[in-house]
Design a protein around this motif. Structure first.
Motif, PDB file in Angstrom:
ATOM      1  N   PRO A 295      18.976  40.355  -2.669  1.00  0.00           N
ATOM      2  CA  PRO A 295      18.589  41.606  -3.057  1.00  0.00           C
ATOM      3  C   PRO A 295      18.685  42.672  -1.966  1.00  0.00           C
ATOM      4  CG  PRO A 295      17.179  39.764  -3.734  1.00  0.00           C
ATOM      5  CD  PRO A 295      18.344  39.289  -2.816  1.00  0.00           C
TER       6      PRO A 295
ATOM      7  N   GLY B  40      24.672  38.244  -8.260  1.00  0.00           N
ATOM      8  CA  GLY B  40      24.609  39.722  -9.333  1.00  0.00           C
ATOM      9  C   GLY B  40      25.170  39.332 -10.306  1.00  0.00           C
ATOM     10  N   ARG B  41      25.727  38.442 -10.924  1.00  0.00           N
ATOM     11  CA  ARG B  41      26.194  38.376 -12.318  1.00  0.00           C
ATOM     12  C   ARG B  41      25.202  38.561 -13.459  1.00  0.00           C
ATOM     13  NH1 ARG B  41      29.865  35.313  -9.323  1.00  0.00           N
ATOM     14  NH2 ARG B  41      28.741  33.477  -9.868  1.00  0.00           N
ATOM     15  N   ASP B  42      23.983  37.704 -13.013  1.00  0.00           N
ATOM     16  CA  ASP B  42      22.888  37.723 -13.802  1.00  0.00           C
ATOM     17  C   ASP B  42      21.614  38.405 -13.381  1.00  0.00           C
ATOM     18  OD1 ASP B  42      24.353  36.036 -15.848  1.00  0.00           O
ATOM     19  OD2 ASP B  42      24.044  34.375 -14.461  1.00  0.00           O
ATOM     20  N   THR B  43      20.647  38.874 -14.231  1.00  0.00           N
ATOM     21  CA  THR B  43      19.553  38.851 -13.592  1.00  0.00           C
ATOM     22  C   THR B  43      18.352  37.900 -14.121  1.00  0.00           C
ATOM     23  OG1 THR B  43      20.173  41.424 -13.612  1.00  0.00           O
ATOM     24  CG2 THR B  43      17.790  41.148 -13.964  1.00  0.00           C
TER      25      THR B  43
ATOM     26  N   LEU C 154      19.106  47.138 -10.065  1.00  0.00           N
ATOM     27  CA  LEU C 154      19.227  45.823 -10.866  1.00  0.00           C
ATOM     28  C   LEU C 154      19.596  44.922  -9.466  1.00  0.00           C
ATOM     29  CD1 LEU C 154      20.833  46.188 -14.114  1.00  0.00           C
ATOM     30  CD2 LEU C 154      18.443  45.405 -13.711  1.00  0.00           C
ATOM     31  N   ASP C 155      20.150  45.306  -8.402  1.00  0.00           N
ATOM     32  CA  ASP C 155      20.617  44.541  -7.144  1.00  0.00           C
ATOM     33  C   ASP C 155      19.339  44.584  -6.214  1.00  0.00           C
ATOM     34  OD1 ASP C 155      20.145  47.357  -6.268  1.00  0.00           O
ATOM     35  OD2 ASP C 155      21.775  47.428  -4.976  1.00  0.00           O
TER      36      ASP C 155
ATOM     37  N   PRO D  14      18.486  39.795  -9.044  1.00  0.00           N
ATOM     38  CA  PRO D  14      19.609  39.481  -9.290  1.00  0.00           C
ATOM     39  C   PRO D  14      20.046  37.795  -8.841  1.00  0.00           C
ATOM     40  CG  PRO D  14      19.666  40.640  -7.033  1.00  0.00           C
ATOM     41  CD  PRO D  14      18.429  40.609  -7.839  1.00  0.00           C
TER      42      PRO D  14
ATOM     43  N   THR E 190      23.790  40.811 -16.465  1.00  0.00           N
ATOM     44  CA  THR E 190      23.481  41.968 -15.686  1.00  0.00           C
ATOM     45  C   THR E 190      24.328  43.228 -16.626  1.00  0.00           C
ATOM     46  OG1 THR E 190      23.042  41.142 -13.415  1.00  0.00           O
ATOM     47  CG2 THR E 190      23.592  43.258 -13.672  1.00  0.00           C
TER      48      THR E 190
ATOM     49  N   ALA F 164      22.317  35.552  -4.465  1.00  0.00           N
ATOM     50  CA  ALA F 164      22.201  36.831  -4.688  1.00  0.00           C
ATOM     51  C   ALA F 164      21.332  37.261  -3.405  1.00  0.00           C
ATOM     52  CB  ALA F 164      21.886  37.561  -6.009  1.00  0.00           C
TER      53      ALA F 164
END
Length: 376
Positions: A72, A221-224, A198-199, A217, A190, A70
């Motif tokens: 950020p 970006g699918r998970d945090t 969150l990004d 992320p 996420t 990801a």
């Protein structure tokens, strides 16, 4: 160059050094104690200085990590109780324009896979735990392993982490020091979170330097990823990492801002780890052996520079050995002189945990280029 380098440790720094050395025509063998590479370890924040160093290795590594990482959008600092934003550093495309590389957040296993895939299979020897290192006068460096095998090389590089056997062989045995800080780690989908930014890479600064919550992320970006630290007087567990208690985690941060608490409320499971360090070394090299990464300068995670320092070390070591001809001692002295002051400054700064709290002056860290820094 006619020398052959033996790297003890197949982590991020060791594999990066192997790729760089091979690209310069230098023979290299990596000795890794694990019987196989597995999907272990934490998630990693690769700041622009780290990504630029990785890009210079070639071998498709830079493209591979971008495929799963990801990016950020910002690096944000917020105050633990009020939620006040105290600094905001634009990352994303702006960082790439400014620093010639983006910030990437990635699982450690994905980074290791990208590095491993850039090396021929016969370069890495698995199941080799170092038990001895000898440097006889006029002869090759001799490595001994717990399976009874040995290896003779011209240069030994200890890239074997905070528990470094090479460091013990060179400078004597010592125990890492528990910092009085523990960390909790979790990964949350996420779409389960209703929290702003969150990004972005966001750091919630706590009421004391040891307390924080960091999020960024993962997986495009699918998970945090959630990383929280807090003081603890002692660590009695046999392992440095154990399953954590989500209820304990939430209770420790019950006075934080509601948006910070919402992050922890979404955690189903957590890992709890003790954070250890070693004192800075006045030198890293003895004879034809040296250290890099956590073997030389293990550091707290508060500046997110552990992986970056390992890769920077690998690049500068590559350049020093490639330019040193047959004079290994001089090459290692050049490497150490170029790297020890910067790594030491970041090692100390990481322990203090004040960097970027209220300002956005990241250039001295992010703008560093391991491929062009002076090696005079």
């Amino acid at each position: 160059m006619s020398v052959h380098v033996g790297i003890v440790g197949g982590g991020i720094g060791g594999l990066a050094a192997a790729i760089g050395l091979r690209a310069q025509g230098i023979g290299v063998t990596v000795f890794e104690q694990a019987p196989e590479f597995g999907r272990v370890g934490a998630d990693i924040n690769l700041t622009p200085n780290a990504v630029r160093a990785i890009d210079g290795l070639g071998g498709g590594v830079g493209a591979a990590i971008r495929d799963s990482a990801a990016r950020p959008s910002y690096r944000i600092s917020r105050t633990w109780d009020t939620g006040e934003e105290t600094s905001r550093l634009e990352m994303g495309a702006a960082a790439e324009r400014k620093y010639a590389a983006p910030q990437l957040t990635i699982h450690r296993a994905d980074l290791l896979t990208a590095l491993e895939d850039a090396l021929p299979g016969d370069v890495i020897r698995l199941g080799r735990r170092l038990t001895s290192l000898e440097q006889p006068a006029g002869g090759p460096v001799r490595l001994g392993f717990d399976d009874g095998t040995t290896a003779e090389i011209d240069v030994a590089v200890g890239a074997d982490g905070i528990h470094s056997s090479v460091r013990s062989e060179l400078f004597g045995a010592e125990r890492p020091e528990f910092t009085g800080v523990v960390a909790f780690r979790a990964v949350v989908p996420t779409d389960r979170l209703d929290v702003p930014s969150l990004d972005a890479f966001t750091k919630w600064w706590g009421p004391d330097p040891e307390t924080q919550i960091v999020t960024f992320p993962l997986n495009r970006g699918r998970d945090t990823f959630i990383f929280a630290t807090t003081p603890q007087e002692s660590w009695t567990e046999e392992s440095w990492t154990t399953p954590g208690d989500v209820a304990e985690l939430r209770a420790m941060y019950e006075s934080f801002h509601p948006e910070a608490r919402a992050l922890l409320a979404a955690c189903d499971t957590v890992l709890k780890s003790a954070l250890y360090v070693r004192d800075p070394l006045p030198r890293w090299s003895v004879g034809r052996a040296t250290l890099l990464g956590d073997a030389a300068h293990p550091m707290m995670p508060f500046m997110a520079q552990g992986a970056a320092m390992s890769v920077e070390d690998a690049v500068v070591l590559t350049r020093a050995l490639a330019g040193g001809g047959s004079d290994v001692g001089r090459a290692l002295a050049v490497y150490e002189a170029a790297r020890l002051p910067r790594a030491g400054r970041i090692q100390v700064g990481s322990r203090g945990n004040t960097w970027l709290k209220s300002s956005a002056d990241a250039d001295w860290v992010y703008a560093y280029d391991a491929w062009t820094t002076d090696l005079a």
